[in-house]
Scaffold this active site. Structure first.
Site, PDB file in Angstrom:
ATOM      1  N   GLU A   1       0.755  -1.230   0.000  1.00  0.00           N
ATOM      2  CA  GLU A   1       0.000   0.000   0.000  1.00  0.00           C
ATOM      3  C   GLU A   1       0.781   1.274   0.000  1.00  0.00           C
ATOM      4  O   GLU A   1       1.997   1.286  -0.005  1.00  0.00           O
ATOM      5  CB  GLU A   1      -1.026  -0.047   1.105  1.00  0.00           C
ATOM      6  CG  GLU A   1      -1.891  -1.252   0.977  1.00  0.00           C
ATOM      7  CD  GLU A   1      -2.485  -1.421  -0.397  1.00  0.00           C
ATOM      8  OE1 GLU A   1      -2.867  -2.540  -0.743  1.00  0.00           O
ATOM      9  OE2 GLU A   1      -2.570  -0.451  -1.148  1.00  0.00           O
TER      10      GLU A   1
ATOM     11  N   ASN B   1      -7.703  -4.558  -1.347  1.00  0.00           N
ATOM     12  CA  ASN B   1      -6.405  -4.102  -0.859  1.00  0.00           C
ATOM     13  C   ASN B   1      -5.210  -4.676  -1.599  1.00  0.00           C
ATOM     14  O   ASN B   1      -4.412  -5.429  -1.050  1.00  0.00           O
ATOM     15  CB  ASN B   1      -6.231  -4.446   0.619  1.00  0.00           C
ATOM     16  CG  ASN B   1      -7.279  -3.810   1.475  1.00  0.00           C
ATOM     17  OD1 ASN B   1      -7.523  -2.622   1.364  1.00  0.00           O
ATOM     18  ND2 ASN B   1      -7.905  -4.588   2.303  1.00  0.00           N
ATOM     19  N   CYS B   2      -5.073  -4.356  -2.832  1.00  0.00           N
ATOM     20  CA  CYS B   2      -3.929  -4.861  -3.577  1.00  0.00           C
ATOM     21  C   CYS B   2      -2.656  -4.103  -3.216  1.00  0.00           C
ATOM     22  O   CYS B   2      -2.684  -2.994  -2.744  1.00  0.00           O
ATOM     23  CB  CYS B   2      -4.172  -4.741  -5.068  1.00  0.00           C
ATOM     24  SG  CYS B   2      -2.756  -5.240  -6.003  1.00  0.00           S
ATOM     25  N   VAL B   3      -1.510  -4.740  -3.466  1.00  0.00           N
ATOM     26  CA  VAL B   3      -0.254  -4.153  -3.002  1.00  0.00           C
ATOM     27  C   VAL B   3       0.312  -2.997  -3.803  1.00  0.00           C
ATOM     28  O   VAL B   3       0.997  -2.161  -3.253  1.00  0.00           O
ATOM     29  CB  VAL B   3       0.867  -5.199  -2.903  1.00  0.00           C
ATOM     30  CG1 VAL B   3       0.652  -6.072  -1.712  1.00  0.00           C
ATOM     31  CG2 VAL B   3       1.010  -5.953  -4.176  1.00  0.00           C
TER      32      VAL B   3
END
Lengths: 428, 347
Positions: free
Chosen positions: A113, A241-243
């Site tokens: 994130e 919530n992808c990186v």
């Protein structure tokens, strides 16, 4: 299906002792948010803070961004199938706290994130520097396995947006946007001469911190599926919530999907917008063949003459993007792709992980490895040391005075592949 | 003070002779020869050509090192602010000489180089990433158009101003893809592009498709039981604590770790890769880089042995240019060590 987005312009944001919205000023009662989120036994601690446009505030590491809303008429208040009962979304009247956003922060696992700078150089690169941000820092109880931890944080953010959205229940909208689309036969009868267009929205579907959700169903678990654009605008699609912060589609961006909005704007004028196909980006080759064939089949079956395909993430999903393109172009469907690129720090490296000659019309939303310098903030919400381990940062990229040198990779929404932001690439 | 320009031409434009003189060695004359003269007249008294290097095209291409030794020596001595070569039009050997000179001067002396070439001149691809090359016609008939463009570009570079877009400042794109802000958001540009396609109007892709290298596979290993096999991964598997601080995305480096005493990666390794769900990889790192199985094979005699070093980096978001570099560096080490085969895993 008819959806009314009643937009109440948020002009200022402050903390106070009661939750209210008056004359465009949104007051947040932190305790009300904390009480709501602490009902989850997996949540140990919650902090609530605010960040306004122009303030020298840095928010890091950001997990998701969500628009606070409340549905005042019609089925499904909130995120149906996730934080609210399952309902058919896409119709009714919604009061939108336009210009406000819930931003969730906190460590989960690994390297995730991004950063939002509310002022100066950093503010240019992210669309969320112009929103009034309610920053919710979620600390879960110890001992949770990573998947439960991620789920806890994801749901907490959505619930915070719902609680805050309630403040707008009785608000008077500054403008009302109406989104209405009948079934494809009705629309085609209305606009027989306009070219039929489908939007294919690819969703990362690759495990922890890499999943999209539709009505709470992990996108790994479904075949490409047709959805009414209003459903997405009404909260049916949420982020897992992808990186890579730069091109993850935050929940806020699903609620305000710019490709859907720009296609809607042309509907009945220059095109006949048939709907949205949500396509999972799977990790296995067989999975990629299956979803790409299936996506092309849906577009063909709908009679599409043109398709816009947007990617989420980069690397192996580049293959899905181009495989879908090839299949559509081979069927005579004019296809435009939206993607970002990984052209290296100097911009002199090959931009995509795959290639196909059929991809003749591509919008580039920027180089994820473009390096930016972010001056020190007066106030950091979260933990700025996280930059060393998140995608786009590296050990030593945070200087002692608080200056950050990082790739766009780390800046939330900077290279949005649904075309939400204003970057492109030019060859020099 | 005027800026100093040093000019390079081949034997023909250097007025030594035609094809029969293509073998002449490089020489330096402290005057303007051939196009250098016309070029000098376009420099508006801000710069001047201090001398001309002349070299036979065949000599340069057949004795590149010797030619460059002499040429770089002269340039170092004269210390010009900029070097101008050509224009070479569509003359292949001349273009290759200009390109060879340009790359050497830029890499070794850090002096900028301006040239002019026809789009199909093979020299263009050789040097366009570094040199500033003006597009010219295919023959010397284009001299009158080429020189003013080259002179304007030279003056702009000398002035220290940042160059604008290739079409604005008249040079061929160097292949650097730079991120810029534009007026319309991406989704609007996509809709516009689709509408242009429906109307049959011209449109311009923002991302021309890349051309990929093709790598021929190495010949098969004849006897695995005698082969040394190395383990390499782009799955971000590193010793616990990530001692070399390899990036979790967009890797700028790779790591080499001694696994001679490991029966498996489990227990000592974890992944720092930011591009996949790490939970299962961290449970058993050998799922990403199967040292455990290779050790079994070693014991069973299926393979001769496992190479003592394990190589690793992160694949996600890593530029192809970096990946190529890592591959060449790691490949060289493995080759020098006499490794016969590699298990290369990605994630």
């Amino acid at each position: 299906m008819k959806l009314e987005l009643r937009k109440i312009s948020i002009k200022d944001l402050k903390l106070g002792s009661e939750m209210k919205l008056q004359d465009g000023v949104l007051t947040i009662d932190p305790q009300a948010v904390i009480d709501e989120l602490m009902e989850d036994v997996n949540v140990k601690n919650v902090k609530v803070d605010i960040a306004r446009p122009g303030e020298k505030t840095r928010i890091i590491p950001v997990k998701d961004v969500i628009e606070p809303r409340v549905k005042i008429e019609g089925p499904g208040n909130g995120f149906a199938g996730v934080t609210a009962d399952m309902e058919q979304l896409g119709s009714g009247k919604v009061n939108v706290l336009d210009g406000a956003a819930v931003v969730t922060i906190g460590d989960i696992v690994g390297f995730q994130e991004g950063v939002i700078d509310m002022w100066g150089e950093g503010a240019r690169w992210t669309p969320f520097s112009t929103t009034y941000n309610i920053v919710v820092d979620i600390e879960p109880v110890e001992g949770l396995d990573p998947h439960t931890h991620e789920r806890t944080v994801r749901l907490a953010g959505l619930r915070a947006a719902q609680v805050i959205g309630e403040a707008g229940r009785d608000g008077e909208p500054d403008k009302i946007e109406v989104y209405e689309l009948g079934n494809i036969f009705e629309e085609t009868a209305k606009y027989p001469d306009l070219p039929k267009v489908v939007y294919v929205e690819m969703l990362i579907s690759q495990g922890l911190l890499h999943d999209g959700y539709v009505y709470g169903v992990n996108s790994q678990q479904f075949l490409p599926t047709l959805i009414h654009p209003n459903e997405e605008l009404d909260g049916a699609v949420i982020s897992g919530n992808c990186v890579a912060a730069c091109d993850k589609i935050t929940t806020y961006q699903h609620q305000n999907n710019s490709t859907i909005l720009d296609l809607y704007a042309q509907h009945g004028k220059t095109i006949n917008f048939l709907g949205v196909v949500l396509t999972p980006e799977l990790t296995t080759l067989a999975g990629k063949f299956r979803t790409c064939d299936y996506t092309a089949k849906l577009c063909k079956g709908l009679g599409a003459e043109g398709v816009i395909v947007s990617e989420e993430g980069y690397g192996n999903p580049d293959s899905d993007l181009l495989m879908i393109c090839k299949r559509l172009e081979d069927s005579g469907i004019k296809t435009v792709l939206i993607t970002d690129e990984c052209s290296g720090w100097g911009g002199d490296s090959q931009p995509l992980a795959d290639t196909t000659p059929e991809a003749v019309a591509v919008v580039s939303t920027g180089n994820v490895s473009h390096v930016v310098n972010l001056p020190p903030a007066d106030k950091v919400l979260g933990n700025d040391r996280a930059i060393a381990t998140l995608a786009g940062g590296w050990e030593g990229c945070l200087e002692e005075d608080g200056t950050i040198k990082c790739e766009l990779n780390a800046v939330i929404g900077s290279t949005s592949e649904i075309g939400y932001h204003y970057l492109s690439v030019e060859e020099y | 003070m005027k800026y100093k320009v040093l000019y390079y031409v081949n034997q023909f434009f250097g007025q030594v002779g035609g094809e029969e003189k293509a073998g002449v060695k490089p020489e330096f004359v402290r005057k303007m020869v051939g196009p250098a003269m016309g070029f000098n007249g376009l420099l508006e008294d801000k710069a001047e050509v201090v001398g001309t290097l002349i070299c036979g095209d065949n000599y340069f291409n057949e004795n590149k090192q010797e030619a460059l030794d002499y040429i770089l020596g002269v340039i170092k001595e004269e210390a010009p602010d900029i070097v101008v070569a050509g224009p070479a039009f569509n003359a292949g050997r001349y273009g290759m000489a200009c390109a060879g000179l340009a790359n050497a001067v830029i890499d070794e002396l850090g002096i900028p180089v301006v040239s002019g070439m026809y789009m199909e001149n093979p020299g263009l691809e050789e040097c366009r990433a570094k040199a500033y090359v003006v597009e010219t016609g295919d023959s010397a008939g284009g001299m009158r158009e080429a020189l003013p463009k080259m002179a304007a570009l030279t003056l702009k570079l000398l002035s220290g101003q940042e160059l604008g877009k290739p079409e604005e400042d008249g040079y061929l794109a160097q292949g650097r893809r730079l991120t810029i802000f534009v007026e319309k958001r991406g989704s609007q540009r996509a809709v516009d592009m689709l509408l242009a396609r429906f109307r049959g109007e011209e449109f311009k892709t923002e991302l021309p498709m890349p051309v990929f290298d093709k790598v021929a596979p190495a010949p098969a290993i004849k006897d695995l039981s005698k082969a040394t096999i190395a383990l390499v991964t782009s799955g971000g598997m590193v010793p616990l604590g990530n001692p070399d601080r390899i990036q979790s995305a967009s890797a700028q480096k790779w790591g080499r770790y001694d696994i001679d005493k490991n029966v498996a990666l489990m227990g000592d390794y974890c992944t720092i890769h930011g591009g996949f769900d790490p939970v299962y990889a961290n449970e058993i790192p050998d799922r990403v880089a199967p040292l455990d199985i290779l050790r079994d094979y070693e014991k069973e005699g299926k393979i001769g042995g496992v190479y003592k070093y394990f190589y690793t980096t992160t694949g996600t978001g890593t530029s192809v240019a970096n990946a190529v570099k890592f591959g060449q560096e790691i490949g060289k080490e493995l080759k020098d060590a006499g490794v016969d085969g590699v298990i290369l895993t990605s994630t």
